[in-house]
Design an enzyme around this catalytic site. Sequence first.
Site, PDB file in Angstrom:
ATOM      1  N   THR A  84      14.857  -5.229  -4.148  1.00  0.00           N
ATOM      2  CA  THR A  84      15.502  -5.909  -5.288  1.00  0.00           C
ATOM      3  C   THR A  84      14.504  -6.930  -5.837  1.00  0.00           C
ATOM      4  O   THR A  84      14.685  -8.134  -5.691  1.00  0.00           O
ATOM      5  CB  THR A  84      16.811  -6.609  -4.871  1.00  0.00           C
ATOM      6  OG1 THR A  84      16.571  -7.413  -3.702  1.00  0.00           O
ATOM      7  CG2 THR A  84      17.915  -5.623  -4.570  1.00  0.00           C
ATOM      8  N   THR A 126      19.675  -7.691  -0.826  1.00  0.00           N
ATOM      9  CA  THR A 126      20.145  -8.942  -1.421  1.00  0.00           C
ATOM     10  C   THR A 126      20.353  -8.730  -2.921  1.00  0.00           C
ATOM     11  O   THR A 126      19.401  -8.435  -3.643  1.00  0.00           O
ATOM     12  CB  THR A 126      19.092 -10.041  -1.163  1.00  0.00           C
ATOM     13  OG1 THR A 126      18.886 -10.141   0.250  1.00  0.00           O
ATOM     14  CG2 THR A 126      19.541 -11.373  -1.737  1.00  0.00           C
ATOM     15  N   CYS A 273      11.234 -12.922  -0.002  1.00  0.00           N
ATOM     16  CA  CYS A 273      12.620 -13.216  -0.359  1.00  0.00           C
ATOM     17  C   CYS A 273      12.894 -14.608  -0.930  1.00  0.00           C
ATOM     18  O   CYS A 273      13.540 -14.698  -1.975  1.00  0.00           O
ATOM     19  CB  CYS A 273      13.518 -12.933   0.827  1.00  0.00           C
ATOM     20  SG  CYS A 273      13.619 -11.146   1.111  1.00  0.00           S
TER      21      CYS A 273
HETATM   22  N1  LIG Z   1      12.087  -8.255   4.197  1.00  0.00           N
HETATM   23  C1  LIG Z   1      13.011  -8.965   4.825  1.00  0.00           C
HETATM   24  O1  LIG Z   1      12.756  -9.571   5.864  1.00  0.00           O
HETATM   25  C2  LIG Z   1      14.400  -9.062   4.289  1.00  0.00           C
HETATM   26  C3  LIG Z   1      14.756  -8.422   3.110  1.00  0.00           C
HETATM   27  N2  LIG Z   1      16.052  -8.483   2.646  1.00  0.00           N
HETATM   28  C4  LIG Z   1      16.432  -7.739   1.454  1.00  0.00           C
HETATM   29  O2  LIG Z   1      16.468  -6.337   1.792  1.00  0.00           O
HETATM   30  C5  LIG Z   1      16.077  -5.540   0.665  1.00  0.00           C
HETATM   31  C6  LIG Z   1      14.944  -4.610   1.064  1.00  0.00           C
HETATM   32  O3  LIG Z   1      13.823  -5.404   1.370  1.00  0.00           O
HETATM   33  P1  LIG Z   1      12.581  -4.826   2.189  1.00  0.00           P
HETATM   34  O4  LIG Z   1      13.050  -4.008   3.330  1.00  0.00           O
HETATM   35  O5  LIG Z   1      11.701  -5.988   2.452  1.00  0.00           O
HETATM   36  O6  LIG Z   1      11.923  -3.849   1.089  1.00  0.00           O
HETATM   37  P2  LIG Z   1      10.717  -2.825   1.287  1.00  0.00           P
HETATM   38  O7  LIG Z   1      10.015  -2.763   0.002  1.00  0.00           O
HETATM   39  O8  LIG Z   1       9.974  -3.153   2.537  1.00  0.00           O
HETATM   40  O9  LIG Z   1      11.462  -1.426   1.575  1.00  0.00           O
HETATM   41  C7  LIG Z   1      12.147  -0.697   0.616  1.00  0.00           C
HETATM   42  C8  LIG Z   1      11.949   0.809   0.855  1.00  0.00           C
HETATM   43  O10 LIG Z   1      12.744   1.530  -0.100  1.00  0.00           O
HETATM   44  C9  LIG Z   1      12.031   2.708  -0.470  1.00  0.00           C
HETATM   45  N3  LIG Z   1      12.580   3.218  -1.725  1.00  0.00           N
HETATM   46  C10 LIG Z   1      12.399   2.759  -2.996  1.00  0.00           C
HETATM   47  N4  LIG Z   1      13.140   3.468  -3.859  1.00  0.00           N
HETATM   48  C11 LIG Z   1      13.826   4.394  -3.134  1.00  0.00           C
HETATM   49  C12 LIG Z   1      14.782   5.393  -3.459  1.00  0.00           C
HETATM   50  N5  LIG Z   1      15.196   5.589  -4.706  1.00  0.00           N
HETATM   51  N6  LIG Z   1      15.283   6.142  -2.455  1.00  0.00           N
HETATM   52  C13 LIG Z   1      14.877   5.969  -1.182  1.00  0.00           C
HETATM   53  N7  LIG Z   1      13.982   5.030  -0.808  1.00  0.00           N
HETATM   54  C14 LIG Z   1      13.462   4.251  -1.780  1.00  0.00           C
HETATM   55  C15 LIG Z   1      10.591   2.258  -0.520  1.00  0.00           C
HETATM   56  O11 LIG Z   1       9.707   3.342  -0.410  1.00  0.00           O
HETATM   57  C16 LIG Z   1      10.521   1.291   0.676  1.00  0.00           C
HETATM   58  O12 LIG Z   1      10.090   1.945   1.853  1.00  0.00           O
HETATM   59  C17 LIG Z   1      15.753  -6.534  -0.444  1.00  0.00           C
HETATM   60  O13 LIG Z   1      16.902  -6.740  -1.237  1.00  0.00           O
HETATM   61  C18 LIG Z   1      15.440  -7.816   0.300  1.00  0.00           C
HETATM   62  O14 LIG Z   1      15.710  -8.960  -0.487  1.00  0.00           O
HETATM   63  C19 LIG Z   1      17.020  -9.158   3.328  1.00  0.00           C
HETATM   64  C20 LIG Z   1      16.729  -9.806   4.500  1.00  0.00           C
HETATM   65  C21 LIG Z   1      15.399  -9.808   5.082  1.00  0.00           C
HETATM   66  O1  LIG Z   2      16.101 -12.758   2.866  1.00  0.00           O
HETATM   67  C1  LIG Z   2      15.119 -12.678   3.564  1.00  0.00           C
HETATM   68  O2  LIG Z   2      14.206 -11.855   3.417  1.00  0.00           O
HETATM   69  C2  LIG Z   2      14.903 -13.620   4.697  1.00  0.00           C
HETATM   70  O3  LIG Z   2      14.207 -14.786   4.157  1.00  0.00           O
HETATM   71  C3  LIG Z   2      13.860 -15.745   5.137  1.00  0.00           C
HETATM   72  O4  LIG Z   2      13.036 -15.172   6.141  1.00  0.00           O
HETATM   73  P1  LIG Z   2      11.460 -14.955   5.951  1.00  0.00           P
HETATM   74  O5  LIG Z   2      11.099 -15.092   4.512  1.00  0.00           O
HETATM   75  O6  LIG Z   2      11.126 -13.706   6.649  1.00  0.00           O
HETATM   76  O7  LIG Z   2      10.762 -16.127   6.777  1.00  0.00           O
HETATM   77  P2  LIG Z   2      11.083 -17.667   7.031  1.00  0.00           P
HETATM   78  O8  LIG Z   2      10.838 -17.944   8.454  1.00  0.00           O
HETATM   79  O9  LIG Z   2      12.376 -18.081   6.477  1.00  0.00           O
HETATM   80  O10 LIG Z   2       9.909 -18.373   6.215  1.00  0.00           O
HETATM   81  C4  LIG Z   2       9.885 -18.352   4.793  1.00  0.00           C
HETATM   82  C5  LIG Z   2       8.792 -19.266   4.285  1.00  0.00           C
HETATM   83  O11 LIG Z   2       9.134 -20.627   4.524  1.00  0.00           O
HETATM   84  C6  LIG Z   2       8.053 -21.289   5.142  1.00  0.00           C
HETATM   85  N1  LIG Z   2       8.582 -22.361   6.021  1.00  0.00           N
HETATM   86  C7  LIG Z   2       9.548 -22.074   6.930  1.00  0.00           C
HETATM   87  C8  LIG Z   2      10.068 -23.068   7.733  1.00  0.00           C
HETATM   88  C9  LIG Z   2       9.594 -24.379   7.610  1.00  0.00           C
HETATM   89  O12 LIG Z   2      10.028 -25.333   8.291  1.00  0.00           O
HETATM   90  N2  LIG Z   2       8.632 -24.633   6.690  1.00  0.00           N
HETATM   91  C10 LIG Z   2       8.105 -23.653   5.886  1.00  0.00           C
HETATM   92  O13 LIG Z   2       7.242 -23.932   5.034  1.00  0.00           O
HETATM   93  C11 LIG Z   2       7.307 -20.199   5.911  1.00  0.00           C
HETATM   94  O14 LIG Z   2       5.960 -20.568   6.153  1.00  0.00           O
HETATM   95  C12 LIG Z   2       7.431 -19.032   4.958  1.00  0.00           C
HETATM   96  O15 LIG Z   2       6.422 -19.090   3.971  1.00  0.00           O
HETATM   97  C13 LIG Z   2      15.138 -16.236   5.814  1.00  0.00           C
HETATM   98  O16 LIG Z   2      14.793 -17.180   6.831  1.00  0.00           O
HETATM   99  C14 LIG Z   2      15.915 -15.066   6.418  1.00  0.00           C
HETATM  100  O17 LIG Z   2      17.131 -15.544   6.975  1.00  0.00           O
HETATM  101  C15 LIG Z   2      16.202 -14.052   5.322  1.00  0.00           C
HETATM  102  O18 LIG Z   2      16.859 -12.919   5.844  1.00  0.00           O
END
Ligand SMILES: NC(=O)C1=CN([C@@H]2O[C@H](COP(=O)(O)OP(=O)(O)OC[C@H]3O[C@@H](n4cnc5c(N)ncnc54)[C@H](O)[C@@H]3O)[C@@H](O)[C@H]2O)C=CC1
Ligand SMILES: O=C(O)[C@H]1O[C@H](OP(=O)(O)OP(=O)(O)OC[C@H]2O[C@@H](n3ccc(=O)[nH]c3=O)[C@H](O)[C@@H]2O)[C@H](O)[C@@H](O)[C@@H]1O
Length: 435
Positions: A84, A126, A273
């Site tokens: 997203t 998200t 994110c």
């Molecule tokens: N990265 C994280 O730690 C977190 C991410 N999120 C949310 O989860 C969502 C996904 O994020 P990520 O996993 O980081 O994304 P990502 O970019 O790593 O993975 C997305 C995957 O979807 C695939 N894709 C794209 N279009 C497609 C389609 N039409 N059909 C099937 N597969 C398709 C891509 O090839 C890719 O492998 C986002 O909304 C993000 O905000 C939420 C919490 C943590």
């Molecule tokens: O929606 C998401 O993708 C995720 O975004 C963050 O997780 P993430 O981005 O993986 O990592 P964080 O540990 O939250 O760090 C985010 C950024 O904040 C910075 N940070 C974190 C903590 C802190 O005290 N100070 C600080 O500058 C980190 O260096 C990093 O650049 C949230 O913590 C997760 O709960 C959420 O699921």
Amino acid sequence: MNVSIVGSGYVGTTVAACLADLGHEVVTIDIDEDIVDAVNNGESPIHEPGLDELVAEHGGGRLRASTDYDEILDTELTMLALPTPSNDDGSIDLQFMEAGAASVGEALAGAENAADDPHLVVTKSTVVPNTTEERLAPRIAEAGLERGTDFLVASNPEFQREGTAVADFLNPDKLVFGTDDDRATATLHDLYAPLREAADGDVPVVETGIAEAEMIKYANNTFLATKISLINDIGNICKEFGVDAYEVADAIGLDDRIGEQFLRSGVGWGGSCFPKDTDAIIAAAREQGYDPAVLSAAVELNDEQPKRLLSLLDDHVDVSGKRVAVLGLAFKPGTDDIRNTRAVPVIDGLQERGAEIVAYDPVATENMRERYPDIEYADSAGAALADASGAVVVTDWDEFAALDTEFDDMAAPVVVDGRRIIERRDGITYEGLTW
Ligand SMILES: NC(=O)C1=CN([C@@H]2O[C@H](COP(=O)(O)OP(=O)(O)OC[C@H]3O[C@@H](n4cnc5c(N)ncnc54)[C@H](O)[C@@H]3O)[C@@H](O)[C@H]2O)C=CC1
Ligand SMILES: O=C(O)[C@H]1O[C@H](OP(=O)(O)OP(=O)(O)OC[C@H]2O[C@@H](n3ccc(=O)[nH]c3=O)[C@H](O)[C@@H]2O)[C@H](O)[C@@H](O)[C@@H]1O
């Protein structure tokens, strides 16, 4: 349970591997054949601690991947874990979600023997409030399906962090089930029952509406991002007074109402994110006619921190034509992800100053090389520091704490630490960003 997950990226693969480890049969569907092959061969497509082992154990077995959406027909529920990203104006770009939802609808509509129970489609990504209801459910229905009879929708946002995603998923602070139908709530309970049993402590379940669940995710992320911006604001004040912001943060963190986490001040928040989600909810709020002042200020302050880091370097050395080491490229330690890393504005600022950059990161170098092919990449922090007239620390990798004699090989040992990770102080010109 048989589960399908559309999108096998950071979230999709982690959730899939963990659910397989908990005993579910899981298939991920991705358009990227390399990712699909990797998962089926037991190789994790992303760098995430603990994930290699899980994918190695279950890949090709209880965890499979495919490019074929028809795989969802053998499953009870499908999670959408698709990207997203942001549009140019910061608003959420829903094209991947809508495409995925439409494909899910087409697959369900093409089923020869429709299942008795409606298929549950869960938004894991998200998305801004009302997206599932107003943008995704209609896409699924487009293929000729009826919501409530053929399919149900729900929101189950994910709170895992990169670098600790596996541990976070398996031991969450909470589970959020956003539904408008008891059958959807019951299916989500079944899905997470093994996780709740295996988790270290009680895992609270928040049962709420779909839009509320979507908003909880934004409230969570923007609260944390704003908390960091606030401690950075306080840290910048501390620096002006020669006060150590980390001592201040440790003290205020003892107040339960504040809490000790996310009080590490420095060069700011990056990642896939916090920046995009903050921008997306600000844009969505503005579209509704409300301008969120605090969130806008949090973003503004975050943009300033890399500039403050470079201005501290400017105070000690004119970097034009000089070698400057950039230590850390990933947006945080434990990941090779460089999306919205603070290293980007730092590198851009150094390039504007005419510095000769030599960068080092334990795992993110190859990703950064794609973005900046022309800068020099060192094989170690020591090699990056050698002959450099200045160094900036952008990521708090543990290994940087142990750097010591390496600073002696610098042409001029000026170190500006954006993460409070360097322990050596003697014999070098050391500047902390907020201390
Ligand atoms: N990265 C994280 O730690 C977190 C991410 N999120 C949310 O989860 C969502 C996904 O994020 P990520 O996993 O980081 O994304 P990502 O970019 O790593 O993975 C997305 C995957 O979807 C695939 N894709 C794209 N279009 C497609 C389609 N039409 N059909 C099937 N597969 C398709 C891509 O090839 C890719 O492998 C986002 O909304 C993000 O905000 C939420 C919490 C943590
Ligand atoms: O929606 C998401 O993708 C995720 O975004 C963050 O997780 P993430 O981005 O993986 O990592 P964080 O540990 O939250 O760090 C985010 C950024 O904040 C910075 N940070 C974190 C903590 C802190 O005290 N100070 C600080 O500058 C980190 O260096 C990093 O650049 C949230 O913590 C997760 O709960 C959420 O699921």
